[in-house]
Design a protein around this motif. Structure first.
Motif, PDB file in Angstrom:
ATOM      1  N   TYR A  51       0.830  -1.198   0.000  1.00 54.72           N
ATOM      2  CA  TYR A  51       0.000   0.000   0.000  1.00 54.72           C
ATOM      3  C   TYR A  51       0.867   1.251   0.000  1.00 54.72           C
ATOM      4  O   TYR A  51       1.909   1.298   0.647  1.00 54.72           O
ATOM      5  N   ASP A  52       0.393   2.278  -0.678  1.00 62.05           N
ATOM      6  CA  ASP A  52       1.097   3.557  -0.620  1.00 62.05           C
ATOM      7  C   ASP A  52       1.000   4.155   0.774  1.00 62.05           C
ATOM      8  O   ASP A  52       1.989   4.636   1.337  1.00 62.05           O
ATOM      9  N   ILE A  53      -0.204   4.143   1.347  1.00 61.81           N
ATOM     10  CA  ILE A  53      -0.428   4.625   2.707  1.00 61.81           C
ATOM     11  C   ILE A  53      -1.331   3.627   3.413  1.00 61.81           C
ATOM     12  O   ILE A  53      -2.316   3.161   2.834  1.00 61.81           O
ATOM     13  N   ALA A  54      -0.999   3.306   4.647  1.00 58.29           N
ATOM     14  CA  ALA A  54      -1.803   2.351   5.398  1.00 58.29           C
ATOM     15  C   ALA A  54      -2.080   2.879   6.795  1.00 58.29           C
ATOM     16  O   ALA A  54      -1.155   3.295   7.498  1.00 58.29           O
ATOM     17  N   PHE A  55      -3.355   2.868   7.174  1.00 64.19           N
ATOM     18  CA  PHE A  55      -3.744   3.085   8.560  1.00 64.19           C
ATOM     19  C   PHE A  55      -3.897   1.698   9.179  1.00 64.19           C
ATOM     20  O   PHE A  55      -4.720   0.897   8.728  1.00 64.19           O
ATOM     21  N   ILE A  56      -3.089   1.420  10.190  1.00 62.09           N
ATOM     22  CA  ILE A  56      -3.025   0.087  10.784  1.00 62.09           C
ATOM     23  C   ILE A  56      -3.677   0.112  12.157  1.00 62.09           C
ATOM     24  O   ILE A  56      -3.365   0.974  12.987  1.00 62.09           O
ATOM     25  N   LEU A  57      -4.577  -0.823  12.405  1.00 59.16           N
ATOM     26  CA  LEU A  57      -5.248  -0.901  13.690  1.00 59.16           C
ATOM     27  C   LEU A  57      -4.221  -1.253  14.765  1.00 59.16           C
ATOM     28  O   LEU A  57      -3.499  -2.252  14.638  1.00 59.16           O
ATOM     29  N   THR A  58      -4.138  -0.445  15.796  1.00 55.49           N
ATOM     30  CA  THR A  58      -3.109  -0.634  16.820  1.00 55.49           C
ATOM     31  C   THR A  58      -3.248  -1.978  17.516  1.00 55.49           C
ATOM     32  O   THR A  58      -2.244  -2.625  17.834  1.00 55.49           O
ATOM     33  N   ALA A  59      -4.464  -2.421  17.739  1.00 56.38           N
ATOM     34  CA  ALA A  59      -4.687  -3.665  18.475  1.00 56.38           C
ATOM     35  C   ALA A  59      -4.471  -4.908  17.620  1.00 56.38           C
ATOM     36  O   ALA A  59      -4.418  -6.020  18.161  1.00 56.38           O
ATOM     37  N   ASN A  60      -4.355  -4.746  16.314  1.00 55.21           N
ATOM     38  CA  ASN A  60      -4.225  -5.905  15.426  1.00 55.21           C
ATOM     39  C   ASN A  60      -3.519  -5.475  14.150  1.00 55.21           C
ATOM     40  O   ASN A  60      -4.138  -4.884  13.265  1.00 55.21           O
ATOM     41  N   ASP A  61      -2.223  -5.781  14.046  1.00 58.81           N
ATOM     42  CA  ASP A  61      -1.414  -5.353  12.899  1.00 58.81           C
ATOM     43  C   ASP A  61      -1.938  -5.861  11.565  1.00 58.81           C
ATOM     44  O   ASP A  61      -1.551  -5.365  10.504  1.00 58.81           O
ATOM     45  N   ARG A  62      -2.779  -6.856  11.610  1.00 61.82           N
ATOM     46  CA  ARG A  62      -3.261  -7.508  10.393  1.00 61.82           C
ATOM     47  C   ARG A  62      -4.354  -6.700   9.693  1.00 61.82           C
ATOM     48  O   ARG A  62      -4.624  -6.907   8.510  1.00 61.82           O
ATOM     49  N   ILE A  63      -4.987  -5.791  10.438  1.00 57.85           N
ATOM     50  CA  ILE A  63      -6.162  -5.097   9.935  1.00 57.85           C
ATOM     51  C   ILE A  63      -5.775  -3.692   9.487  1.00 57.85           C
ATOM     52  O   ILE A  63      -5.348  -2.865  10.293  1.00 57.85           O
ATOM     53  N   ILE A  64      -5.941  -3.426   8.189  1.00 53.17           N
ATOM     54  CA  ILE A  64      -5.419  -2.208   7.557  1.00 53.17           C
ATOM     55  C   ILE A  64      -6.508  -1.503   6.761  1.00 53.17           C
ATOM     56  O   ILE A  64      -7.292  -2.146   6.050  1.00 53.17           O
ATOM     57  N   TRP A  65      -6.514  -0.182   6.859  1.00 57.08           N
ATOM     58  CA  TRP A  65      -7.370   0.689   6.038  1.00 57.08           C
ATOM     59  C   TRP A  65      -6.423   1.399   5.065  1.00 57.08           C
ATOM     60  O   TRP A  65      -5.653   2.268   5.475  1.00 57.08           O
ATOM     61  N   PRO A  66      -6.425   1.025   3.773  1.00 56.43           N
ATOM     62  CA  PRO A  66      -5.396   1.525   2.856  1.00 56.43           C
ATOM     63  C   PRO A  66      -5.828   2.703   1.987  1.00 56.43           C
ATOM     64  O   PRO A  66      -7.013   2.904   1.711  1.00 56.43           O
ATOM     65  N   LEU A  67      -4.829   3.466   1.574  1.00 54.48           N
ATOM     66  CA  LEU A  67      -4.982   4.513   0.562  1.00 54.48           C
ATOM     67  C   LEU A  67      -3.964   4.251  -0.535  1.00 54.48           C
ATOM     68  O   LEU A  67      -2.769   4.077  -0.260  1.00 54.48           O
ATOM     69  N   GLU A  68      -4.430   4.229  -1.777  1.00 55.45           N
ATOM     70  CA  GLU A  68      -3.543   4.090  -2.926  1.00 55.45           C
ATOM     71  C   GLU A  68      -3.465   5.409  -3.664  1.00 55.45           C
ATOM     72  O   GLU A  68      -4.492   6.063  -3.888  1.00 55.45           O
ATOM     73  N   ALA A  69      -2.274   5.810  -4.054  1.00 55.18           N
ATOM     74  CA  ALA A  69      -2.067   7.102  -4.714  1.00 55.18           C
ATOM     75  C   ALA A  69      -1.713   6.904  -6.184  1.00 55.18           C
ATOM     76  O   ALA A  69      -1.002   5.969  -6.535  1.00 55.18           O
ATOM     77  N   LYS A  70      -2.212   7.807  -7.018  1.00 50.27           N
ATOM     78  CA  LYS A  70      -1.875   7.802  -8.435  1.00 50.27           C
ATOM     79  C   LYS A  70      -1.724   9.243  -8.914  1.00 50.27           C
ATOM     80  O   LYS A  70      -2.544  10.105  -8.604  1.00 50.27           O
ATOM     81  N   VAL A  71      -0.678   9.476  -9.702  1.00 46.53           N
ATOM     82  CA  VAL A  71      -0.486  10.774 -10.342  1.00 46.53           C
ATOM     83  C   VAL A  71      -1.424  10.879 -11.531  1.00 46.53           C
ATOM     84  O   VAL A  71      -1.470   9.975 -12.383  1.00 46.53           O
ATOM     85  N   LEU A  72      -2.205  11.947 -11.584  1.00 44.15           N
ATOM     86  CA  LEU A  72      -3.074  12.232 -12.730  1.00 44.15           C
ATOM     87  C   LEU A  72      -2.512  13.486 -13.393  1.00 44.15           C
ATOM     88  O   LEU A  72      -2.670  14.593 -12.873  1.00 44.15           O
ATOM     89  N   LYS A  73      -1.862  13.309 -14.528  1.00 46.17           N
ATOM     90  CA  LYS A  73      -1.274  14.467 -15.198  1.00 46.17           C
ATOM     91  C   LYS A  73      -2.346  15.410 -15.735  1.00 46.17           C
ATOM     92  O   LYS A  73      -2.109  16.594 -15.935  1.00 46.17           O
ATOM     93  N   SER A  74      -3.558  14.867 -15.962  1.00 50.94           N
ATOM     94  CA  SER A  74      -4.682  15.675 -16.426  1.00 50.94           C
ATOM     95  C   SER A  74      -5.966  15.023 -15.946  1.00 50.94           C
ATOM     96  O   SER A  74      -5.953  13.915 -15.390  1.00 50.94           O
ATOM     97  N   ASP A  75      -7.091  15.682 -16.188  1.00 48.12           N
ATOM     98  CA  ASP A  75      -8.367  15.136 -15.730  1.00 48.12           C
ATOM     99  C   ASP A  75      -8.864  13.967 -16.566  1.00 48.12           C
ATOM    100  O   ASP A  75      -9.891  13.356 -16.232  1.00 48.12           O
ATOM    101  N   VAL A  76      -8.173  13.635 -17.667  1.00 49.96           N
ATOM    102  CA  VAL A  76      -8.537  12.442 -18.450  1.00 49.96           C
ATOM    103  C   VAL A  76      -7.578  11.278 -18.182  1.00 49.96           C
ATOM    104  O   VAL A  76      -7.800  10.169 -18.661  1.00 49.96           O
TER     105      VAL A  76
END
Length: 230
Positions: free
Chosen positions: A103-128
């Motif tokens: 994952y580009d960015i991961a929010f990891i649950l402190t009580a359980n390293d296995r459980i992740i809320w992810p964010l993926e990033a992508k460069v958009l050079k334009s709106d298309v």
């Protein structure tokens, strides 16, 4: 060859949904999490992007923006949240052959390293320029390769030129999906889409999935007024 497991599934044999577990800490947990991301973006603009003329030709563009963003997301956190944020985290639950998804960015649950809320990033050079962005949703989030233990996750679009609304329209058309305004962030370029995911019969991953779509405008900024350090 049989899978031998990893330290995470051996330590945390019982897993739940990140969203529901985080809400036990605070019913507004996901709103709080997302607000940290937007506040991180505001700091990224004021501390970095407004100080340079970023034209999109820089090396390692996606990774460098993400690294700067994660640092600033972390600045806004109190330390008392039931999750932490990290950059470039592996998803060992989806490991198949050479290496697990990252994952580009991961929010990891402190009580359980296995459980992740992810964010993926992508460069958009334009709106298309949304093809790679859409692939992440269809090939990874919808197949449970990403966010197997979360009923939500998100996409970040680093938009260099064009109109965010046109980018949203193109994303909506190509996924395809219906994008809805997020009621908690009415002034932000933030929408959501709801999906039914493909889940293997032997797995108990959340089927219903909400994808957050955040578009960050990366605008080349004149640097005439930037003071230099003597």
């Amino acid at each position: 060859m049989a899978r031998r497991g990893n330290i995470f599934n051996k330590r945390y044999s019982n897993t739940g949904d990140f969203v529901e577990l985080a809400k036990e800490w605070n019913p507004d947990a996901i709103k709080i999490l997302l607000n940290f991301v937007w506040e991180g973006y505001d700091l990224l603009v004021s501390e970095v992007l407004s100080q340079i003329n970023c034209d999109g030709t820089e090396e390692q563009l996606e990774r460098s923006i993400t690294q700067a963003l994660v640092l600033r997301i972390r600045k806004g956190m109190t330390g008392f949240e039931h999750f932490q944020v990290q950059q470039e985290v592996y998803e060992f639950e989806s490991y198949q052959k050479l290496r697990p998804p990252q994952y580009d960015i991961a929010f990891i649950l402190t009580a359980n390293d296995r459980i992740i809320w992810p964010l993926e990033a992508k460069v958009l050079k334009s709106d298309v320029d949304v093809t790679e962005y859409v692939k992440e949703i269809n090939n990874n989030f919808m197949t449970c390769r990403y966010a197997p233990f979360s009923s939500q996750g998100g996409m970040l679009g680093y938009l260099f030129s064009g109109d965010p609304n046109k980018a949203f329209t193109n994303i909506e058309t190509k996924v395809p999906c219906t994008l809805n305004d997020h009621p908690d962030f009415p002034t932000r370029d933030h929408k959501t889409s709801d999906h039914q995911r493909i889940v293997l019969s032997e797995k108990s991953y959340p089927v219903n999935f909400r994808c957050h779509h955040l578009l960050f405008k990366i605008i080349a900024t004149p640097i005439n007024n930037i003071s230099s350090v003597e």
